[in-house]
Design a protein around this motif. Sequence first.
Motif, PDB file in Angstrom:
ATOM      1  N   ALA A   1       7.321  24.223 -50.719  1.00  0.00           N
ATOM      2  CA  ALA A   1       6.407  24.282 -51.985  1.00  0.00           C
ATOM      3  C   ALA A   1       6.032  26.252 -51.960  1.00  0.00           C
ATOM      4  O   ALA A   1       5.851  26.598 -50.903  1.00  0.00           O
ATOM      5  CB  ALA A   1       4.990  23.612 -51.445  1.00  0.00           C
ATOM      6  N   ARG A   2       5.697  26.347 -53.091  1.00  0.00           N
ATOM      7  CA  ARG A   2       5.362  27.882 -53.392  1.00  0.00           C
ATOM      8  C   ARG A   2       4.609  27.798 -54.768  1.00  0.00           C
ATOM      9  O   ARG A   2       4.917  27.397 -55.539  1.00  0.00           O
ATOM     10  CB  ARG A   2       6.706  28.475 -53.424  1.00  0.00           C
ATOM     11  CG  ARG A   2       6.756  30.045 -53.044  1.00  0.00           C
ATOM     12  CD  ARG A   2       8.143  30.666 -53.434  1.00  0.00           C
ATOM     13  NE  ARG A   2       9.296  30.431 -52.759  1.00  0.00           N
ATOM     14  CZ  ARG A   2       9.466  31.302 -51.611  1.00  0.00           C
ATOM     15  NH1 ARG A   2       8.617  32.405 -51.491  1.00  0.00           N
ATOM     16  NH2 ARG A   2      10.499  30.894 -50.733  1.00  0.00           N
ATOM     17  N   ILE A   3       3.500  28.631 -54.704  1.00  0.00           N
ATOM     18  CA  ILE A   3       2.730  28.778 -55.957  1.00  0.00           C
ATOM     19  C   ILE A   3       2.253  30.256 -56.061  1.00  0.00           C
ATOM     20  O   ILE A   3       1.917  30.752 -55.112  1.00  0.00           O
ATOM     21  CB  ILE A   3       1.373  28.003 -55.720  1.00  0.00           C
ATOM     22  CG1 ILE A   3       1.684  26.307 -55.551  1.00  0.00           C
ATOM     23  CG2 ILE A   3       0.454  28.129 -57.003  1.00  0.00           C
ATOM     24  CD1 ILE A   3       0.641  25.416 -55.518  1.00  0.00           C
ATOM     25  N   ALA A   4       2.583  30.726 -57.061  1.00  0.00           N
ATOM     26  CA  ALA A   4       2.256  32.143 -57.697  1.00  0.00           C
ATOM     27  C   ALA A   4       1.465  32.068 -58.712  1.00  0.00           C
ATOM     28  O   ALA A   4       1.377  31.379 -59.713  1.00  0.00           O
ATOM     29  CB  ALA A   4       3.245  32.931 -57.781  1.00  0.00           C
ATOM     30  N   LEU A   5       0.483  33.122 -58.921  1.00  0.00           N
ATOM     31  CA  LEU A   5      -0.187  33.441 -60.410  1.00  0.00           C
ATOM     32  C   LEU A   5       0.211  34.805 -60.594  1.00  0.00           C
ATOM     33  O   LEU A   5      -0.081  35.791 -59.912  1.00  0.00           O
ATOM     34  CB  LEU A   5      -1.733  33.355 -59.879  1.00  0.00           C
ATOM     35  CG  LEU A   5      -2.534  33.537 -61.147  1.00  0.00           C
ATOM     36  CD1 LEU A   5      -2.185  32.639 -62.255  1.00  0.00           C
ATOM     37  CD2 LEU A   5      -4.152  33.629 -60.884  1.00  0.00           C
ATOM     38  N   GLY A   6       1.038  34.883 -61.551  1.00  0.00           N
ATOM     39  CA  GLY A   6       1.517  35.981 -62.254  1.00  0.00           C
ATOM     40  C   GLY A   6       2.576  36.780 -60.754  1.00  0.00           C
ATOM     41  O   GLY A   6       3.411  36.151 -60.376  1.00  0.00           O
ATOM     42  N   GLU A   7       2.248  37.944 -60.438  1.00  0.00           N
ATOM     43  CA  GLU A   7       2.990  38.437 -59.485  1.00  0.00           C
ATOM     44  C   GLU A   7       2.477  38.128 -57.792  1.00  0.00           C
ATOM     45  O   GLU A   7       3.206  38.527 -56.891  1.00  0.00           O
ATOM     46  CB  GLU A   7       2.962  40.005 -59.378  1.00  0.00           C
ATOM     47  CG  GLU A   7       3.517  40.568 -60.700  1.00  0.00           C
ATOM     48  CD  GLU A   7       5.184  40.061 -60.892  1.00  0.00           C
ATOM     49  OE1 GLU A   7       5.890  40.498 -59.798  1.00  0.00           O
ATOM     50  OE2 GLU A   7       5.449  39.548 -61.698  1.00  0.00           O
ATOM     51  N   ARG A   8       1.221  37.585 -57.851  1.00  0.00           N
ATOM     52  CA  ARG A   8       0.651  37.337 -56.619  1.00  0.00           C
ATOM     53  C   ARG A   8       1.093  35.842 -56.216  1.00  0.00           C
ATOM     54  O   ARG A   8       0.935  34.829 -56.746  1.00  0.00           O
ATOM     55  CB  ARG A   8      -0.866  37.124 -56.844  1.00  0.00           C
ATOM     56  CG  ARG A   8      -1.749  37.627 -55.482  1.00  0.00           C
ATOM     57  CD  ARG A   8      -3.023  38.146 -55.951  1.00  0.00           C
ATOM     58  NE  ARG A   8      -4.050  36.904 -56.589  1.00  0.00           N
ATOM     59  CZ  ARG A   8      -4.600  36.129 -55.854  1.00  0.00           C
ATOM     60  NH1 ARG A   8      -4.757  36.332 -54.462  1.00  0.00           N
ATOM     61  NH2 ARG A   8      -5.479  35.171 -56.122  1.00  0.00           N
ATOM     62  N   ALA A   9       1.702  36.024 -54.939  1.00  0.00           N
ATOM     63  CA  ALA A   9       1.945  34.664 -54.243  1.00  0.00           C
ATOM     64  C   ALA A   9       0.696  34.169 -53.447  1.00  0.00           C
ATOM     65  O   ALA A   9       0.071  34.862 -52.830  1.00  0.00           O
ATOM     66  CB  ALA A   9       3.021  35.067 -53.033  1.00  0.00           C
ATOM     67  N   LEU A  10       0.621  32.871 -53.986  1.00  0.00           N
ATOM     68  CA  LEU A  10      -0.769  32.177 -53.453  1.00  0.00           C
ATOM     69  C   LEU A  10      -0.366  31.277 -52.079  1.00  0.00           C
ATOM     70  O   LEU A  10      -1.318  31.572 -51.064  1.00  0.00           O
ATOM     71  CB  LEU A  10      -1.502  31.409 -54.512  1.00  0.00           C
ATOM     72  CG  LEU A  10      -2.059  32.272 -55.476  1.00  0.00           C
ATOM     73  CD1 LEU A  10      -2.733  31.146 -56.502  1.00  0.00           C
ATOM     74  CD2 LEU A  10      -3.102  33.357 -55.077  1.00  0.00           C
ATOM     75  N   VAL A  11       0.462  30.591 -52.207  1.00  0.00           N
ATOM     76  CA  VAL A  11       0.943  29.597 -51.186  1.00  0.00           C
ATOM     77  C   VAL A  11       2.225  29.631 -50.929  1.00  0.00           C
ATOM     78  O   VAL A  11       3.308  29.451 -51.896  1.00  0.00           O
ATOM     79  CB  VAL A  11       0.505  28.071 -51.684  1.00  0.00           C
ATOM     80  CG1 VAL A  11       0.724  27.130 -50.263  1.00  0.00           C
ATOM     81  CG2 VAL A  11      -1.116  28.059 -51.973  1.00  0.00           C
ATOM     82  N   GLY A  12       2.757  29.429 -49.766  1.00  0.00           N
ATOM     83  CA  GLY A  12       4.117  29.199 -49.477  1.00  0.00           C
ATOM     84  C   GLY A  12       4.998  30.395 -49.125  1.00  0.00           C
ATOM     85  O   GLY A  12       4.628  31.679 -49.033  1.00  0.00           O
ATOM     86  N   PRO A  13       6.335  30.009 -48.509  1.00  0.00           N
ATOM     87  CA  PRO A  13       6.791  28.680 -48.687  1.00  0.00           C
ATOM     88  C   PRO A  13       6.248  27.688 -47.637  1.00  0.00           C
ATOM     89  O   PRO A  13       5.726  28.180 -46.446  1.00  0.00           O
ATOM     90  CB  PRO A  13       8.312  28.944 -48.450  1.00  0.00           C
ATOM     91  CG  PRO A  13       8.034  30.189 -47.328  1.00  0.00           C
ATOM     92  CD  PRO A  13       7.084  31.031 -48.004  1.00  0.00           C
ATOM     93  N   LEU A  14       6.006  26.495 -48.089  1.00  0.00           N
ATOM     94  CA  LEU A  14       5.183  25.568 -47.043  1.00  0.00           C
ATOM     95  C   LEU A  14       6.058  24.196 -46.859  1.00  0.00           C
ATOM     96  O   LEU A  14       6.427  23.476 -48.218  1.00  0.00           O
ATOM     97  CB  LEU A  14       4.003  25.440 -47.541  1.00  0.00           C
ATOM     98  CG  LEU A  14       3.037  24.200 -47.118  1.00  0.00           C
ATOM     99  CD1 LEU A  14       2.828  24.656 -45.633  1.00  0.00           C
ATOM    100  CD2 LEU A  14       1.756  24.140 -47.952  1.00  0.00           C
TER     101      LEU A  14
END
Lengths: 230, 575
Positions: free
Chosen positions: A9-22
């Motif tokens: 699982a991987r979540i990003a907002l624009g260029e910013r990685a928020l979560v992951g890889p998980l």
Amino acid sequence: MSGLVLRAARIALGERALVGPLDLAVPHGEVVTLMGPSGSGKSSLLAWICGTLDPAFRAEGVVAVDGEDVTALAAHRRRIGILFQDDLLFPHLSVGGNLAFGLPPSVRGQDRRARIEAALADAELEGFAGRDPATLSGGQRARIALMRTLLAEPRALLLDEPFGRLDVGLRERMRRFVFDRARRLGLPVLMVTHDPEDAASAGGAVLHLLAGGAVRRAEPDGEVADALPA
Amino acid sequence: MGTAGHALSGAARSGALLRAAPALTSVLFLGPIGAGLAGTALPAFGWLPAIGGEALSLAPWRALLDAPGFAASLRVTLTTGFAATLLSLGLVVLFCAACHDRALFRRAQAVLAPMLATPHAALAIGFAFLAAPSGMLARLLSPWATGWTRPPDLATVNDAAGISLVAGLLLKEVPYLLLVTLAALNQVRAPALMRAARTLGYGPVTGWLKAVFPVVYPQIRLPVYAVLAFSLSVVDVAIVLGPGTPPPLAVLAVRWFLDRDLALWFPASAAALLLAAIVAASIAAWHVGERLAARLGRRWIASGRRGGGGGAAASLAAGAISLVVALSLASLAVLALWSFAGPWRFPDAMPRAFTTTTWDAHAGALAAPFRATVAIGALSTLAALALALLCLEAEARFGLTPGARALWLLYTPLLLPQVAFLFGLQVMLVRGGLDGTLAAVIWAHLMFVLPYVFLTLADPWRAMDPRLARNAAALGAGPWRTFLAVKLPVMLRPILVAAAVGFAVSAGQYLPTLFAGAGRVATLTTEAVTLSGGSDRRVVGAYALVQALLPLAVYAAAIAAPPIIWRNRRGLAVA
């Protein structure tokens, strides 16, 4: 594999990685806690799991419940329940109406009323069916919100800082109320919070979400391995 | 000591004046309505000494009931009024339920707001140019699809059932209700409610109808009633698109009021009063319908049925809304086309040549109604803005909390048929020697401009950060300086938007101009509606186009100005 499973699982907002890889597996009857500062993307992870993530976010990976890949399903087909910090009871419905909202339509007539009565009894709120939710205390509303979620017969339960709005004195009672029922139903539970007491009360594995999206398992002594960049 | 005393009493005076602002406003805009209603009710029972009615009687009612086609008038009034309201509300609800999670939903506001600035009459005239037997749609389909080489003998507009009238009303009521609903959605935490419903297993459409709509509807109830009242009593759109013989009740009343035979004023007053009763009864009936729908809805909600993905509903709703938008734009385009058309024979889809002949010939004649429209619009909007701002400032300074009753008062002019009180108002104006003056027309417009200006301004004004004013006071600014130097500049954007809305409302008024102006004050709207009965589409097109573009230009200026004025103030930039 049974329970709630996240893969890559991987979540990003624009260029910013928020979560992951998980990668994460939450077995039936267990509570996994994900901790992290506010704004770190914990809630976005839960939104992605239950299918309500805002399209502004980019997400990849797989959500599986009891071996079924639900990633492509619409939110309402996933049968993943969630409790928010806000109880989000519907203001236009009575307490009983809110519970009926959660109950599947296949339960009809006398059964329907019986299930709602049983849920009220379980929440120690017998006779509250006709009440306006606005007249309930914070703790009572939170219990109704949980009951509504459980009546929808979810296969997994997500908790999005669900105790943050409650008075400190109420919190421990509500934690036990939620975890007891989830355990009794054998639900896999994923909780995000920034309150260490929530994690301690849950008693399960504790993960920490770090800046940049990495997730680390907390050591038994509470120290976070690799918490600081080397 | 003396000067201090003077300053004090000056401040006290201005404070007292401000405290009186809400009451003064109510009198200014509700007074004429009450007087107008009375002035219509008395002639309805035979009392109007000026033209010889000196005894109360039921003769006007007998004349009304005996008028040929009265029953059909009544029927078409009710069917078109309810059909237009039900269809526009249904379409708006379906669109919100089915498309709230789509990207186009967020763009809808920007597309719809300018559409609302277009006057009813201009849209109706353009729509008639589209739908008439010799209109654009028939031309586009002829002769290859229809075989028509001359306009068919079909009543596609002014049909006896009022179908084209309902369609014309939809073009304006759908954007209005949709904008009102979008604004209401911002107040009810709709996304959070929706999230709860979705995670409990509800499909997007069913979830919206069950979890969000019941919370939103109370907020749009008064606008829905206003749409119902308007659809039941509309005059200008009905003259352009509605059935002619017999016409809807409101048009019948206006025809009699404008007749040379003054004796017809009595049955006309009776018809106007009857229309007021019909509108009141219809609103009551709608309210009962709401209760029934709520009871059925609660049962439907309690059943727990989840609904599907709603893909079909979304396509249907998006298609229907797109059709409304497309028809509106096409209506405006066809006005422009006709005004520049040279020779244009049926069934050609395009004129043989384009020419400015029409514009050259009518530029001079257009100038006077153009100037009158601008003057009346500007002055009535300024007056409305001043009253609305004083009321809002009084509210803030004296901690007044206007309740539901104040909102109903504000909606009164929108919930009453115009024809029911405008004749009485004219009688009053004649008595005061004011009829036919610009001031009278401006006052009559104010009754309709003020509610819209106030409603547009109130929400942003009340949402203003109260710490700004507190800070200004702490820095030593008096309440008036705070009002002028802090609140007004910060609120520039909503003030300008409210002004644009007010101007558009004024520019679109037909009946108030006609009655208060005693037929002597001509605006673009009165000219366009009057000409619409004639046969020269080029001239009608030119008048209606200017009528449509003027409020649009004002709206565009209101949107464009703040970013220019505040170009160095990022804190006031559009979010």
